[in-house]
Design an enzyme around this catalytic site. Structure first.
Site, PDB file in Angstrom:
ATOM      1  N   CYS A   2      44.474  47.447  62.487  1.00  0.00           N
ATOM      2  CA  CYS A   2      43.885  48.571  63.216  1.00  0.00           C
ATOM      3  C   CYS A   2      44.585  49.849  62.768  1.00  0.00           C
ATOM      4  O   CYS A   2      45.663  49.816  62.202  1.00  0.00           O
ATOM      5  CB  CYS A   2      44.085  48.388  64.712  1.00  0.00           C
ATOM      6  SG  CYS A   2      43.421  46.838  65.321  1.00  0.00           S
ATOM      7  N   ARG A  30      40.887  51.046  58.341  1.00  0.00           N
ATOM      8  CA  ARG A  30      41.722  49.965  58.905  1.00  0.00           C
ATOM      9  C   ARG A  30      41.009  49.240  60.043  1.00  0.00           C
ATOM     10  O   ARG A  30      41.430  48.187  60.482  1.00  0.00           O
ATOM     11  CB  ARG A  30      43.061  50.521  59.411  1.00  0.00           C
ATOM     12  CG  ARG A  30      43.991  51.056  58.343  1.00  0.00           C
ATOM     13  CD  ARG A  30      45.292  51.509  58.966  1.00  0.00           C
ATOM     14  NE  ARG A  30      46.032  50.394  59.510  1.00  0.00           N
ATOM     15  CZ  ARG A  30      46.925  49.687  58.804  1.00  0.00           C
ATOM     16  NH1 ARG A  30      47.156  50.008  57.551  1.00  0.00           N
ATOM     17  NH2 ARG A  30      47.558  48.666  59.332  1.00  0.00           N
ATOM     18  N   TRP A  78      40.057  46.840  64.775  1.00  0.00           N
ATOM     19  CA  TRP A  78      39.423  45.742  64.038  1.00  0.00           C
ATOM     20  C   TRP A  78      39.656  44.528  64.929  1.00  0.00           C
ATOM     21  O   TRP A  78      40.760  44.009  64.983  1.00  0.00           O
ATOM     22  CB  TRP A  78      40.043  45.555  62.670  1.00  0.00           C
ATOM     23  CG  TRP A  78      39.362  44.475  61.881  1.00  0.00           C
ATOM     24  CD1 TRP A  78      39.753  43.176  61.740  1.00  0.00           C
ATOM     25  CD2 TRP A  78      38.146  44.593  61.143  1.00  0.00           C
ATOM     26  NE1 TRP A  78      38.857  42.487  60.979  1.00  0.00           N
ATOM     27  CE2 TRP A  78      37.861  43.327  60.595  1.00  0.00           C
ATOM     28  CE3 TRP A  78      37.271  45.635  60.895  1.00  0.00           C
ATOM     29  CZ2 TRP A  78      36.738  43.079  59.812  1.00  0.00           C
ATOM     30  CZ3 TRP A  78      36.155  45.384  60.112  1.00  0.00           C
ATOM     31  CH2 TRP A  78      35.890  44.126  59.582  1.00  0.00           C
ATOM     32  N   ASN A 104      48.389  47.170  67.243  1.00  0.00           N
ATOM     33  CA  ASN A 104      47.856  46.572  66.021  1.00  0.00           C
ATOM     34  C   ASN A 104      48.603  45.262  65.824  1.00  0.00           C
ATOM     35  O   ASN A 104      49.824  45.226  65.852  1.00  0.00           O
ATOM     36  CB  ASN A 104      48.115  47.504  64.821  1.00  0.00           C
ATOM     37  CG  ASN A 104      47.677  46.853  63.513  1.00  0.00           C
ATOM     38  OD1 ASN A 104      46.804  46.001  63.504  1.00  0.00           O
ATOM     39  ND2 ASN A 104      48.314  47.246  62.415  1.00  0.00           N
ATOM     40  N   GLY A 105      47.882  44.158  65.686  1.00  0.00           N
ATOM     41  CA  GLY A 105      48.549  42.873  65.440  1.00  0.00           C
ATOM     42  C   GLY A 105      47.961  41.794  66.329  1.00  0.00           C
ATOM     43  O   GLY A 105      46.872  41.926  66.875  1.00  0.00           O
ATOM     44  N   GLU A 487      35.080  31.269  41.016  1.00  0.00           N
ATOM     45  CA  GLU A 487      35.384  32.567  41.637  1.00  0.00           C
ATOM     46  C   GLU A 487      35.956  33.525  40.601  1.00  0.00           C
ATOM     47  O   GLU A 487      35.610  34.707  40.580  1.00  0.00           O
ATOM     48  CB  GLU A 487      36.352  32.364  42.802  1.00  0.00           C
ATOM     49  CG  GLU A 487      36.929  33.627  43.402  1.00  0.00           C
ATOM     50  CD  GLU A 487      35.892  34.605  43.956  1.00  0.00           C
ATOM     51  OE1 GLU A 487      34.703  34.243  44.057  1.00  0.00           O
ATOM     52  OE2 GLU A 487      36.272  35.756  44.254  1.00  0.00           O
ATOM     53  N   LYS A 491      34.279  37.197  39.789  1.00  0.00           N
ATOM     54  CA  LYS A 491      35.042  38.452  39.826  1.00  0.00           C
ATOM     55  C   LYS A 491      34.830  39.250  38.556  1.00  0.00           C
ATOM     56  O   LYS A 491      34.625  40.456  38.576  1.00  0.00           O
ATOM     57  CB  LYS A 491      36.521  38.151  40.050  1.00  0.00           C
ATOM     58  CG  LYS A 491      36.839  37.761  41.473  1.00  0.00           C
ATOM     59  CD  LYS A 491      36.842  38.959  42.373  1.00  0.00           C
ATOM     60  CE  LYS A 491      36.084  38.995  43.657  1.00  0.00           C
ATOM     61  NZ  LYS A 491      35.086  38.141  44.067  1.00  0.00           N
ATOM     62  N   GLU A 494      31.144  40.620  38.404  1.00  0.00           N
ATOM     63  CA  GLU A 494      30.754  41.709  39.326  1.00  0.00           C
ATOM     64  C   GLU A 494      31.626  42.943  39.146  1.00  0.00           C
ATOM     65  O   GLU A 494      31.211  44.036  39.512  1.00  0.00           O
ATOM     66  CB  GLU A 494      30.772  41.231  40.770  1.00  0.00           C
ATOM     67  CG  GLU A 494      32.078  40.727  41.300  1.00  0.00           C
ATOM     68  CD  GLU A 494      31.952  40.283  42.748  1.00  0.00           C
ATOM     69  OE1 GLU A 494      31.041  40.733  43.464  1.00  0.00           O
ATOM     70  OE2 GLU A 494      32.780  39.476  43.186  1.00  0.00           O
ATOM     71  N   HIS A 510      29.785  17.760  28.050  1.00  0.00           N
ATOM     72  CA  HIS A 510      28.357  17.496  28.322  1.00  0.00           C
ATOM     73  C   HIS A 510      27.489  18.692  27.963  1.00  0.00           C
ATOM     74  O   HIS A 510      26.371  18.810  28.439  1.00  0.00           O
ATOM     75  CB  HIS A 510      28.185  17.116  29.798  1.00  0.00           C
ATOM     76  CG  HIS A 510      28.945  15.893  30.173  1.00  0.00           C
ATOM     77  ND1 HIS A 510      28.571  14.615  29.794  1.00  0.00           N
ATOM     78  CD2 HIS A 510      30.112  15.748  30.847  1.00  0.00           C
ATOM     79  CE1 HIS A 510      29.455  13.736  30.216  1.00  0.00           C
ATOM     80  NE2 HIS A 510      30.396  14.380  30.890  1.00  0.00           N
ATOM     81  N   LYS A 613      28.174  45.577  49.824  1.00  0.00           N
ATOM     82  CA  LYS A 613      29.262  44.810  50.455  1.00  0.00           C
ATOM     83  C   LYS A 613      28.681  43.691  51.328  1.00  0.00           C
ATOM     84  O   LYS A 613      29.230  42.621  51.410  1.00  0.00           O
ATOM     85  CB  LYS A 613      30.134  45.726  51.321  1.00  0.00           C
ATOM     86  CG  LYS A 613      31.330  45.015  51.959  1.00  0.00           C
ATOM     87  CD  LYS A 613      32.207  44.373  50.924  1.00  0.00           C
ATOM     88  CE  LYS A 613      33.313  43.530  51.514  1.00  0.00           C
ATOM     89  NZ  LYS A 613      34.044  42.735  50.488  1.00  0.00           N
TER      90      LYS A 613
HETATM   91  C1  AGP Z   1      32.081  38.620  46.610  1.00  0.00           C
HETATM   92  O1  AGP Z   1      32.947  39.250  45.662  1.00  0.00           O
HETATM   93  C2  AGP Z   1      30.704  39.195  46.610  1.00  0.00           C
HETATM   94  N1  AGP Z   1      30.764  40.562  47.036  1.00  0.00           N
HETATM   95  C3  AGP Z   1      29.661  38.340  47.299  1.00  0.00           C
HETATM   96  O2  AGP Z   1      29.549  37.153  46.546  1.00  0.00           O
HETATM   97  C4  AGP Z   1      29.941  37.933  48.775  1.00  0.00           C
HETATM   98  O3  AGP Z   1      30.994  37.002  48.801  1.00  0.00           O
HETATM   99  C5  AGP Z   1      28.669  37.276  49.330  1.00  0.00           C
HETATM  100  O4  AGP Z   1      27.639  38.232  49.289  1.00  0.00           O
HETATM  101  C6  AGP Z   1      28.854  36.766  50.750  1.00  0.00           C
HETATM  102  O5  AGP Z   1      29.149  37.850  51.604  1.00  0.00           O
HETATM  103  P1  AGP Z   1      29.691  37.503  53.090  1.00  0.00           P
HETATM  104  O6  AGP Z   1      30.976  36.771  52.903  1.00  0.00           O
HETATM  105  O7  AGP Z   1      29.842  38.824  53.766  1.00  0.00           O
HETATM  106  O8  AGP Z   1      28.652  36.620  53.746  1.00  0.00           O
END
Ligand code: AGP
Length: 618
Positions: A2, A30, A78, A104-105, A487, A491, A494, A510, A613
C-alpha cells in the site's frame, strides 16, 4: 503493498491535506482499490476515505472538505484482508475517534488480537487486520498518554510485516510510525517532516531522507525526528539524499516497472507465504472457504488460466499431483470452455489470474460452476470478478503489478498454488504434518534464493545486450522445468518481439531438433542433480544433442552442477532448491534476460506493443 504518507507542520493550514493528496496520487502504483486521509488539528481528527480509485476520494473531499490542520496521514490500499470497500479503506479509527491508523503489510496474529478486543467490548467496523492495530494503539495511548510509547507497546505484540502510522486527537503536532519488514522512510523538511512508504511520497517536497531499520519506531514533529527500537532505545538513522526525480521515485529508482517488479519478487513470495501456518503447525488458508470434507471428496483438479498464469498452473500440477495424488489437468481457459470438458461435483477448479478480470478465465469458471464444480480463485486482486464468482479465493500478495509482462505475480501464483497443494495434502492425509512443515520451511527459504539470483543480474544483462539482434531463441525444460521454459519463451516474445519457443526437452528428437542450426541460441533449464537424477542426465543429453548441431547453449543450472556447465556456452547459476520448488528461482534469469534484451533494443518494456495488462475481452 500500500502507499503511505505522513506529514506534520508548524501551524494549521491546507498544507497537510495538499501534501497527502499529492503523495497518494504518486503512490497509486502501490495500491489503488481504496484511499483515505485523516487530518489533525486542535479540535481533533477529521477523515475521508472511499473505495475505488483516488478520484473517488477527491470527489468526497470536494463535497466535504477537511478542515485546516497541522498533521495528516494518508493511504492508498491494495487489499489483503477485507475487500475494497469504504469501511475497509484506511485510515482506521479507534472506537472513541481519538486515534487514527494507516497500515501497509499483513498482521499474522490479527485474528487472535481481534478476538481479545471483542471480548473487551470493542465493536469492529471493518474486516481488516489494520483496525485491530487502531484499537490496540488507542487503548495503549489512553493508558500511557504517550503515542510513541503506545506504538512501541503494540508493535511488540504484533506478528507479521507492517508499517503503521498513527495520529492522535490530543496532539496534532506529532505523527508516529513503526515498521517491521514493510518499508518506511523519513523526509526532512524546514519546520515540517514527512513519513512515506517510499520516497515517492515526499520527493516533491524534499530530497533529504532518513532510512529506518527493522523493528523501529519514529516520531516526527515540525522540528524533530526521533527514532527508537521497539524497546525505546534511541537509534541513529542513516541520512541520505534522494537522487531520483519524481518519475524514477515511483519506480523505486528502477528504469522500468518491470525491473522494479523483478526486484520485488522476494517480497512478493514472502508476503504470499506469510501467515499460512497456524500456531499448531497446520496449514491455514483463512480465505479458503471450502469445507474440508468436500476437498477430501475431490477426485480431479482442473487448473484454468491463460498465458503466464497457465504456466504457473503447469508448475503446480507437478507439485499437487506428487503431494495429493490427485490428477491435475491444466487447461487454457479459452480452450476449456469450448471443448465440452468432463467436470462434475468431484472436480475442483483452480482459476489462476493476476488481474482477476481475464474474460476467457471468467467465462471458463462460469462454465465449470454450471457443471457443478467448486472453484478456487488464485488471484492477486481482491474483489476482482474471478474472486467474486468463485466459491473461494486464495490471494497472492504480490502487490500491484504495473508492467504488462507478469513477473512477481507469476512467482506469487506458484507459491500460492503450492500452499493450496499442501493444504489439500494435509486435509486428505496424503502428507504427514511434519512433511508439510518441511516443505513450508524450504518455501520460506526461497525468497533469499531469488534475491541471490537477482544479485547476479549484471552478467545476464551483459549477455542480453550482446544478443539483442537474435531473431530466434529456443527454450528447453523437463518436468517442472518445462513450464519454466514456456514462460521464458513467452517473456522474450512479449517483451523483445523475438520469435521464441519453449519445448519439453524430451520432445526435441520428435521434430523441433530440425530447428537447430549453427549458432542457434538454446536456453536449457536443468533439473537439480540431486533430484530425480534420471531427469538430470536426460537433460544433459539434450544439451549435447543440440550443441553437437551447432547450438549456442545457455544453461540455467544449480550451483555446483559442473556436469551441466561442461556442455554450456553460458551458465546461469541458481541456488540449490528442491526439485518441485525450483521454478521459483530458475525462471528469474529468464525474466531478467528478456527484460534486459528488450531494454537493449530500446523497446517499451512496461507497455509492449499490442498487449494489455488484463485481457477483458474474449
Ligand atoms: C503475462 O506476461 C501476460 N501479460 C499474459 O500472459 C497474462 O499472464 C495473461 O493474460 C493472464 O492474465 P491474468 O493473470 O490477469 O489472468
Amino acid at each position: 503493498m500500500c502507499g503511505i504518507i505522513g506529514y506534520v507542520g508548524r501551524e494549521n493550514s491546507e498544507r497537510p491535506l495538499e501534501v497527502a493528496r499529492e503523495a497518494l496520487a504518486r503512490l497509486q502504483y502501490r495500491g489503488y482499490d481504496s484511499a483515505g486521509i485523516v487530518v489533525a488539528n486542535e479540535l481533533g481528527l477529521s477523515f475521508a476515505k472511499r473505495a475505488g480509485k483516488l478520484a473517488a476520494l477527491e470527489e468526497q473531499l470536494a463535497a466535504h472538505p477537511l478542515p485546516l490542520a497541522s498533521a495528516a496521514i494518508g493511504h492508498t490500499r491494495w487489499a489483503t484482508h477485507g475487500g475494497p470497500t469504504d469501511r475497509n479503506a484506511h485510515p482506521h479509527m479507534s472506537q472513541d475517534g481519538s486515534v487514527a491508523v494507516v497500515h501497509n503489510g499483513i498482521l499474522e496474529n490479527h485474528a487472535l488480537l481481534r478476538q481479545e478486543l471483542i471480548e473487551a467490548g470493542v465493536e469492529f467496523q471493518s474486516e481488516t487486520d489494520t483496525e485491530v492495530a487502531a484499537h490496540l494503539i488507542a487503548r495503549a495511548h489512553a493508558a500511557i498518554g504517550d503515542l510513541a510509547q503506545a506504538m512501541r507497546s503494540v508493535a511488540r505484540r504484533l506478528e507479521g510485516a507492517f508499517t503503521l502510522l498513527a495520529v492522535a486527537a490530543d496532539n496534532p503536532h506529532l505523527v508516529v510510525g513503526a515498521r517491521r519488514t514493510s518499508p518506511l522512510v523519513v523526509g526532512l523538511g524546514e519546520g515540517e517532516n514527512f513519513l512515506g512508504s517510499d520516497v515517492a511520497a515526499f520527493i516533491a517536497r524534499t530530497d533529504q531522507a532518513l532510512e529506518l531499520g527493522q523493528d523501529q519506531v519514529v516520531t516526527i514533529t515540525p522540528e524533530s525526528v526521533t527514532v527508537t527500537d521497539f524497546d525505546g532505545r534511541a537509534v541513529e538513522p542513516r541520512r541520505f539524499t534522494v537522487d531520483w526525480d519524481a518519475s524514477a521515485a515511483v519506480k523505486g529508482g528502477f528504469p522500468t516497472f518491470m525491473d522494479k517488479e523483478i526486484h520485488d519478487q522476494p517480497n512478493a513470495v514472502r508476503d504470499t507465504l506469510l501467515g499460512r501456518v497456524s500456531r499448531a503447525g497446520r496449514m491455514q488458508l483463512d480465505e479458503l472457504r471450502i469445507d474440508e470434507s468436500l476437498l477430501r471428496a475431490v477426485d480431479k483438479i482442473v487448473v484454468i488460466a491463460c498465458g503466464t498464469a497457465s504456466y504457473a498452473g503447469q508448475v503446480a500440477k507437478y507439485a499437487i499431483e506428487h503431494w495429493c495424488r490427485i490428477p491435475v489437468e491444466v487447461e487454457l481457459a479459452h480452450e476449456f470452455r469450448y471443448r465440452d470438458p468432463v467436470v462434475d461435483q468431484q472436480t475442483l477448479v483452480v482459476a489462476i489470474s493476476q488481474s482477476g478480470e481475464t474474460m476467457d478465465t471468467i467465462m471458463a469458471i462460469r462454465h465449470a460452476r454450471e457443471q457443478g464444480a467448486k472453484v478456487v480463485a488464485v488471484v492477486n486482486t481482491m474483489g476482482s470478478t474471478i474472486a467474486r464468482e468463485s466459491d473461494a479465493a486464495l490471494y497472492t500478495h504480490a502487490g500491484p503489478e504495473v508492467a504488462v509482462a507478469s513477473t512477481k505475480a507469476f512467482l506469487a501464483q506458484i507459491a500460492a498454488t503450492y500452499l493450496l497443494g499442501l493444504y489439500l495434502a494435509e486435509a486428505r492425509g496424503t502428507m504427514f504434518p511434519d512433511e508439510v512443515r518441511s516443505v513450508m520451511r524450504e518455501l520460506d527459504a526461497v525468497p533469499a534464493k531469488i534475491q541471490r539470483v537477482i544479485d547476479g543480474e549484471a552478467a545476464i544483462r551483459r549477455l542480453a545486450s550482446e544478443m539483442k539482434d537474435a531473431t530466434s531463441v529456443l527454450f528447453l525444460g523437463r518436468h517442472v522445468g518445462y513450464p519454466v521454459a514456456m514462460e521464458g519463451a513467452l517473456k522474450l516474445k512479449e517483451l523483445a518481439y523475438i520469435h521464441a519457443e519453449g519445448f519439453a526437452a524430451g520432445e526435441l528428437k520428435h521434430g523441433p531438433i530440425a530447428l537447430i542450426d549453427q549458432g542457434q541460441p538454446v536456453f536449457v533449464v536443468v533439473p537439480s542433480p540431486r533430484g530425480r537424477d534420471v531427469l538430470h542426465d536426460k537433460v544433459l543429453s539434450n544439451i549435447q544433442e543440440v550443441r553437437a548441431r551447432g547450438a549456442r547453449t545457455l544453461v540455467v543450472a544449480e550451483e555446483g552442477d559442473r556436469a551441466a556447465a561442461a556442455h554450456a556456452d553460458t551458465v546461469f547459476w541458481v541456488p540449490r532448491t528442491p526439485t518441485l520448488l525450483a521454478p521459483l528461482v530458475s525462471v528469474v534469469p529468464l525474466q531478467i534476460f528478456a527484460c534486459a534484451l528488450a531494454s537493449a533494443k530500446g523497446l517499451d518494456v512496461d507497455q509492449p506493443r499490442n498487449l494489455a495488462k488484463s485481457v477483458t475481452v474474449e
